[in-house]
Design a protein around this motif. Structure first.
Motif, PDB file in Angstrom:
ATOM      1  N   GLN A  71      14.535  -4.294   2.254  1.00 37.43           N
ATOM      2  CA  GLN A  71      15.193  -5.446   2.859  1.00 37.43           C
ATOM      3  C   GLN A  71      15.358  -6.592   1.870  1.00 37.43           C
ATOM      4  OE1 GLN A  71      13.046  -7.164   6.222  1.00 37.43           O
ATOM      5  NE2 GLN A  71      13.893  -9.174   5.735  1.00 37.43           N
ATOM      6  N   ILE A  72      14.292  -6.904   1.107  1.00 38.40           N
ATOM      7  CA  ILE A  72      14.343  -8.116   0.271  1.00 38.40           C
ATOM      8  C   ILE A  72      14.951  -7.879  -1.109  1.00 38.40           C
ATOM      9  CG2 ILE A  72      12.389  -9.120   1.496  1.00 38.40           C
ATOM     10  CD1 ILE A  72      10.709  -8.622  -1.081  1.00 38.40           C
ATOM     11  N   ALA A  73      15.001  -6.646  -1.582  1.00 41.45           N
ATOM     12  CA  ALA A  73      15.492  -6.375  -2.937  1.00 41.45           C
ATOM     13  C   ALA A  73      16.879  -6.968  -3.193  1.00 41.45           C
ATOM     14  CB  ALA A  73      15.464  -4.878  -3.225  1.00 41.45           C
ATOM     15  N   PRO A  74      17.865  -6.798  -2.292  1.00 42.92           N
ATOM     16  CA  PRO A  74      19.178  -7.384  -2.562  1.00 42.92           C
ATOM     17  C   PRO A  74      19.167  -8.916  -2.589  1.00 42.92           C
ATOM     18  CG  PRO A  74      19.306  -5.765  -0.777  1.00 42.92           C
ATOM     19  CD  PRO A  74      17.865  -5.976  -1.094  1.00 42.92           C
ATOM     20  N   ARG A  77       0.885  -1.173   0.000  1.00 39.87           N
ATOM     21  CA  ARG A  77       0.000   0.000   0.000  1.00 39.87           C
ATOM     22  C   ARG A  77       0.912   1.210   0.000  1.00 39.87           C
ATOM     23  NH1 ARG A  77      -5.020  -1.950   3.267  1.00 39.87           N
ATOM     24  NH2 ARG A  77      -6.466  -1.345   1.642  1.00 39.87           N
ATOM     25  N   ALA A  78       0.522   2.268  -0.679  1.00 45.04           N
ATOM     26  CA  ALA A  78       1.337   3.471  -0.767  1.00 45.04           C
ATOM     27  C   ALA A  78       1.608   4.078   0.611  1.00 45.04           C
ATOM     28  CB  ALA A  78       0.663   4.493  -1.676  1.00 45.04           C
ATOM     29  N   SER A  79       0.676   3.968   1.516  1.00 45.68           N
ATOM     30  CA  SER A  79       0.803   4.583   2.842  1.00 45.68           C
ATOM     31  C   SER A  79       1.424   3.662   3.892  1.00 45.68           C
ATOM     32  CB  SER A  79      -0.575   5.034   3.320  1.00 45.68           C
ATOM     33  OG  SER A  79      -1.431   3.909   3.428  1.00 45.68           O
ATOM     34  N   CYS A  80       1.998   2.558   3.472  1.00 49.91           N
ATOM     35  CA  CYS A  80       2.487   1.538   4.393  1.00 49.91           C
ATOM     36  C   CYS A  80       4.001   1.661   4.596  1.00 49.91           C
ATOM     37  CB  CYS A  80       2.134   0.163   3.822  1.00 49.91           C
ATOM     38  SG  CYS A  80       2.861  -1.226   4.703  1.00 49.91           S
ATOM     39  N   ARG A  96       9.962  -0.678   4.084  1.00 43.61           N
ATOM     40  CA  ARG A  96      11.059  -1.331   4.804  1.00 43.61           C
ATOM     41  C   ARG A  96      11.328  -2.734   4.256  1.00 43.61           C
ATOM     42  NH1 ARG A  96      10.878  -5.039   8.342  1.00 43.61           N
ATOM     43  NH2 ARG A  96       8.692  -4.723   8.891  1.00 43.61           N
ATOM     44  N   VAL A  97      10.264  -3.496   4.054  1.00 43.67           N
ATOM     45  CA  VAL A  97      10.423  -4.861   3.546  1.00 43.67           C
ATOM     46  C   VAL A  97      10.931  -4.841   2.104  1.00 43.67           C
ATOM     47  CG1 VAL A  97       9.179  -6.972   2.914  1.00 43.67           C
ATOM     48  CG2 VAL A  97       8.832  -5.937   5.162  1.00 43.67           C
ATOM     49  N   TRP A 122       4.008  -9.609   6.530  1.00 41.48           N
ATOM     50  CA  TRP A 122       4.508  -8.639   7.503  1.00 41.48           C
ATOM     51  C   TRP A 122       6.024  -8.692   7.687  1.00 41.48           C
ATOM     52  CZ3 TRP A 122       0.031 -10.778  10.522  1.00 41.48           C
ATOM     53  CH2 TRP A 122      -1.139 -10.062  10.264  1.00 41.48           C
ATOM     54  N   GLU A 123       6.577  -9.826   8.062  1.00 44.33           N
ATOM     55  CA  GLU A 123       8.017  -9.959   8.290  1.00 44.33           C
ATOM     56  C   GLU A 123       8.593 -11.028   7.366  1.00 44.33           C
ATOM     57  OE1 GLU A 123       9.818  -8.021  10.283  1.00 44.33           O
ATOM     58  OE2 GLU A 123       8.027  -6.967  10.969  1.00 44.33           O
ATOM     59  N   VAL A 124       9.815 -10.800   6.910  1.00 40.47           N
ATOM     60  CA  VAL A 124      10.466 -11.745   6.010  1.00 40.47           C
ATOM     61  C   VAL A 124      11.850 -12.064   6.566  1.00 40.47           C
ATOM     62  CG1 VAL A 124      11.261 -12.156   3.662  1.00 40.47           C
ATOM     63  CG2 VAL A 124       9.282 -10.689   4.052  1.00 40.47           C
TER      64      VAL A 124
END
Length: 79
Positions: free
Chosen positions: A21-24, A9-12, A17-18, A67-69
């Motif tokens: 975090q996961i992109a790399p 969501r745009a407002s999230c 953050r996630v 939520w968390e990865v």
């Protein structure tokens, strides 16, 4: 190539953050990463399914995490 989608969501703030975090991890594993804004998507079902649970990581069409990865778990799944 594995396909990773991050439902956001745009407002999230957690979504941003996630994503960072996961992109790399996704890149290192040679998978593709795309972002799906559940509010802006053409399919209103996405907002109903994922709206209160974003961010949600979907790999090849199947929900992987919400939520968390854990980066190690993500890398193992993509390897």
């Amino acid at each position: 190539m594995r396909k990773v989608e991050l439902m956001v969501r745009a407002s999230c703030g957690s979504c941003a953050r996630v994503a960072e975090q996961i992109a790399p991890v996704v890149e290192k594993c040679g998978a593709s990463l795309s972002f799906v804004d559940v509010d802006a998507a053409a399919d209103p079902e996405l907002a109903m399914e994922y709206g209160d649970r974003v961010p949600v990581v979907v790999i090849d069409g199947e929900e992987f995490a919400c939520w968390e990865v854990d980066n190690d778990d993500l890398a193992a799944e993509l390897s």
